[in-house]
Design an enzyme around this catalytic site. Structure first.
Site, PDB file in Angstrom:
ATOM      1  NE  ARG A   1      51.888 -26.999  -0.390  1.00  7.10           N
ATOM      2  CZ  ARG A   1      51.779 -26.810  -1.698  1.00  7.10           C
ATOM      3  NH1 ARG A   1      52.644 -26.081  -2.331  1.00  7.10           N
ATOM      4  NH2 ARG A   1      50.803 -27.387  -2.339  1.00  7.10           N
TER       5      ARG A   1
ATOM      6  NE  ARG B   1      58.051 -25.433  -4.740  1.00  8.07           N
ATOM      7  CZ  ARG B   1      57.098 -25.213  -5.632  1.00  8.07           C
ATOM      8  NH1 ARG B   1      57.391 -25.203  -6.922  1.00  8.07           N
ATOM      9  NH2 ARG B   1      55.849 -25.011  -5.264  1.00  8.07           N
TER      10      ARG B   1
ATOM     11  NE  ARG C   1      63.075 -30.087  -5.502  1.00 11.89           N
ATOM     12  CZ  ARG C   1      62.555 -29.013  -6.084  1.00 11.89           C
ATOM     13  NH1 ARG C   1      61.239 -28.869  -6.128  1.00 11.89           N
ATOM     14  NH2 ARG C   1      63.332 -28.090  -6.586  1.00 11.89           N
TER      15      ARG C   1
ATOM     16  CG  ASP D   1      50.948 -33.194  -2.927  1.00 11.88           C
ATOM     17  OD1 ASP D   1      51.424 -32.070  -2.729  1.00 11.88           O
ATOM     18  OD2 ASP D   1      50.007 -33.397  -3.710  1.00 11.88           O
TER      19      ASP D   1
ATOM     20  CE1 TYR E   1      45.976 -29.910  -8.553  1.00 11.64           C
ATOM     21  CE2 TYR E   1      44.448 -30.133  -6.727  1.00 11.64           C
ATOM     22  CZ  TYR E   1      45.452 -29.436  -7.371  1.00 11.64           C
ATOM     23  OH  TYR E   1      45.917 -28.258  -6.849  1.00 11.64           O
TER      24      TYR E   1
END
Ligand code: 1CP
Length: 355
Positions: A27, A31, A40, A78, A155
């Protein structure tokens, strides 16, 4: 084709000699970086970043521009692009995790799922890979990735993130045949997706089995590892005259390292719950290791981070076959300067183990 200027990441995965231990962070584009949050906002939302190759390339390059120590780039995308391409309708609510408009609950739902064509249905990912490769211009190798079939299935069946995997586990035990059909379709999808990424320019690939460690020992073998083994056996292992190493990362898989090491990958990703030196002894010469600092160490001060890096390097000991990484993704609250201290410490403290 441009020659690679820094190939120590690929060399370590194949246990070839290196000058210092290579390092990257799961990652690493994300963020915690203000420049990522700005991109973003510019793109509108997270999926627009993924679906536009120029934006995906921009955010992939951000950590490399900030930290010259990084020895690999990872495609910005992703794992949930595959279920989305199968028609599940992926979306993100601001401040929340991923969600799907459609949920997979019955055998009929699973039978109806298509196997996505990487070029027709996931062309935006293939374009991102080739755009990033061009922009990297041989600076460092590019990692492609996918989720494992089991992790993707959680998921799809839960309709998003889950704490207890209630619906997925119930399906596994109530209707193992349905679960196997879902996992088999996902394994086929992942194989052609990763091969597509390799043909588009990915120089190593990682399979993220983030939720494999949540299974019982027996269920892990049957419902997760078996499908990763199948994927690995179908991957293109050499491209552009070089080996394309495969990294298998099961979070929480520390108890099962011996069997994971036999599944055909070149390297295993480790979370922070196992001792790296012990793991090295257990897997022997079969695979390289990637990991495994607890990502929350990055909340501590740079001196403490450096001490922990030194401890992990000493635990692995001398010689190649180790790629330094965090044991899971870097979190949004981390101070970017602490990440820099981590990366510098890996190169500075590791040279002594490669003489
Ligand atoms: O708000 C935002 O900007 C979105 C946050 C985000 C980011 C930056 C998500 C949503 N995905 C990503 C990118 C991403 N995801 C990358 C590329 C970036 C890089 O590494 O530099 C990768 C490799 C992933 C892989 C991924 N997505 C995994 C496997 C790795 C892991 O962390 O265990 C998983 C489980 C996901 C699902 C997902 N996507 C996003 C989130 C927040 C999650 C996790 C949800 C959950 O915990 O269930």
């Amino acid at each position: 084709m441009t020659a690679l200027k820094n190939d120590r990441f690929l060399r370590a995965l194949l246990k070839q000699p290196v000058d210092v231990t290579p390092v990257w962070m799961m990652r690493q584009a994300g963020r915690y970086l203000p420049e990522y949050r700005a991109s973003r906002a510019n793109a509108g939302d997270f999926m627009s970043l993924c679906m536009n190759p120029e934006f995906a390339c921009e955010v992939t390059m951000q950590p490399l521009d900030r930290y010259p120590q990084l020895d690999a780039a990872i495609l910005f995308s992703d794992i949930l692009t595959i279920p989305d391409a199968m028609g599940q309708g992926l979306y993100f609510e601001t401040g929340e995790g991923p969600r799907f408009k459609k949920v997979v609950s019955t055998l009929a739902d699973i039978e109806a799922l298509p196997i996505p064509d990487p070029h027709k249905d996931l062309g935006y990912v293939m374009d991102a890979v080739s755009t990033i490769r061009r922009e990297l211009n041989g600076r460092v190798p590019l990692i492609g990735f996918s989720g494992s079939p089991w992790t993707l299935a959680t998921y799809m069946v839960e309709g998003g993130s889950s704490k207890d995997f209630r619906k997925t586990k119930a399906m596994l035990y109530d209707n193992p045949q349905a679960m196997h059909l879902l996992l088999d379709k996902l394994a086929q999808s992942v194989t052609s997706y990763l091969n597509g990424q390799i043909m588009a320019g990915a120089q190593a690939v990682q399979i993220f089995d983030t939720w494999g460690g949540n299974l019982s020992a027996a269920a892990y073998q049957e419902f997760s590892l078996a499908y990763m083994r199948k994927i690995v056996s179908g991957l293109i292992r050499e491209h552009e005259g070089r080996k394309v190493p495969v990294i298998m990362f099961t979070k929480g898989g520390g108890l099962w390292l011996e069997s994971i090491a036999d599944a055909g990958a070149d390297a295993l990703g480790l979370d922070w719950t196992c001792d790296l030196g012990e793991a090295r002894q257990r897997v022997g010469n079969r695979v390289a290791l990637q990991g495994n600092m607890d990502p929350t160490v990055l909340y501590a001060k740079p001196e403490a981070i450096r001490t922990e890096v030194g401890r992990i390097l000493a635990s692995y000991g001398k010689g190649s076959g180790h790629v330094f990484n965090l044991g899971h993704g870097i979190t949004p609250e981390v101070n970017p300067e602490h990440a820099g201290a981590f990366l510098r410490a890996v190169h500075e403290l590791s040279a002594q183990y490669h003489q």
